[in-house]
Enzyme design. Structure first.
Site, PDB file in Angstrom:
ATOM      1  CB  CYS A  15       6.787  -6.716   3.793  1.00 13.54           C
ATOM      2  SG  CYS A  15       7.949  -5.654   5.120  1.00 13.54           S
ATOM      3  CG  ASP A  16       2.568  -9.965  -0.023  1.00  7.02           C
ATOM      4  OD1 ASP A  16       3.080 -10.637   0.082  1.00  7.02           O
ATOM      5  OD2 ASP A  16       1.538  -9.186  -0.369  1.00  7.02           O
ATOM      6  CB  SER A  17       5.197  -5.795  -2.534  1.00  8.08           C
ATOM      7  OG  SER A  17       5.616  -5.371  -1.404  1.00  8.08           O
ATOM      8  CE  LYS A  73       4.957 -12.806   2.647  1.00 12.23           C
ATOM      9  NZ  LYS A  73       5.096 -12.289   1.871  1.00 12.23           N
ATOM     10  N   GLY A 117       2.425  -4.089   2.421  1.00 13.94           N
ATOM     11  CA  GLY A 117       2.127  -4.169   4.150  1.00 13.94           C
ATOM     12  C   GLY A 117       2.675  -4.357   4.916  1.00 13.94           C
TER      13      GLY A 117
END
Length: 210
Positions: A79-81, A59, A116
């Site tokens: 970010c990634d969750s 991203k 992340g």
């Protein structure tokens, strides 16, 4: 590199998440939002935590590639969750039936919410990177079928990682959190502060001024 941001530093959040933006704004930051459009469906990794790290990098890199930098000092945060339950990754359920099934598995149990974080600082031809994953244990209430159906009917669980929130209608259904609360919302402020220091930017330097 000194830990301070020069005047005119451009701060970009590579995320469409309203919760991430609201969290940063509540902490005094006001980033520009650019959505990456990354297709997450085909991305694989050896662990759920690693998967969030890879997606956060994709991203941030995708957004950085679209920016017209014009020589401006630029900071990009991706970010990634995802929720890890029984070793499996759970992102946004997308459909009501999937959200119901998810909550039937989650209720009365605990999972790990991984987020992340990938930070890029682009200064002229220089590219500085800092990355890490925040992990928080989340304990869920033992919801009744009626509670699950009512919560899913609100639509909130459909578009959030793990099919729950702690800062919205899902708050009463989370009994305990072990770790950083902000990480569960989608961006760990203490972790992000350290990553910013790694690329030479101090947190107070990013506070928005009137």
């Amino acid at each position: 590199m000194p830990s301070s941001a020069p005047p005119g530093l451009r701060f970009v959040l590579a995320s469409a998440s309203p919760a991430r933006l609201a969290t940063l704004r509540a902490a005094g930051l006001d980033p520009e939002v650019v959505v990456s459009g990354v297709d997450e469906s085909g991305v694989r990794a050896e662990s759920v935590a690693e998967l969030t790290a890879v997606l956060a990098q994709l991203k941030a890199d995708a957004v950085a590639a679209t920016l017209d930098l014009g020589g401006q000092d630029t900071l990009v945060v991706g970010c990634d969750s995802m929720l890890e339950l029984d070793g499996e990754a759970y992102g946004k359920p997308g459909a009501p039936e999937r959200a119901v099934e998810r909550w039937r598995r989650m209720r009365g149990r605990s999972g790990i919410l991984h987020t992340g974080h990938h930070v890029l600082r682009l200064t002229g031809a220089d590219r500085t990177v800092a990355a890490a994953v925040g992990s928080t244990d989340v304990h869920f209430a033992d919801l009744t079928e009626e509670e699950i159906d009512a919560y899913v009917a609100t639509g909130e669980p459909l578009q959030v990682a793990g099919a729950f929130t702690v800062d919205g209608l899902g708050g009463p259904f989370v009994t305990r959190i072990e770790g950083d609360h902000h990480n569960v919302v989608g961006i760990s402020l203490p972790l992000l502060r350290l990553l910013l220091l790694d690329v030479g930017v101090s947190w107070p330097s990013l506070w928005a001024t009137p």
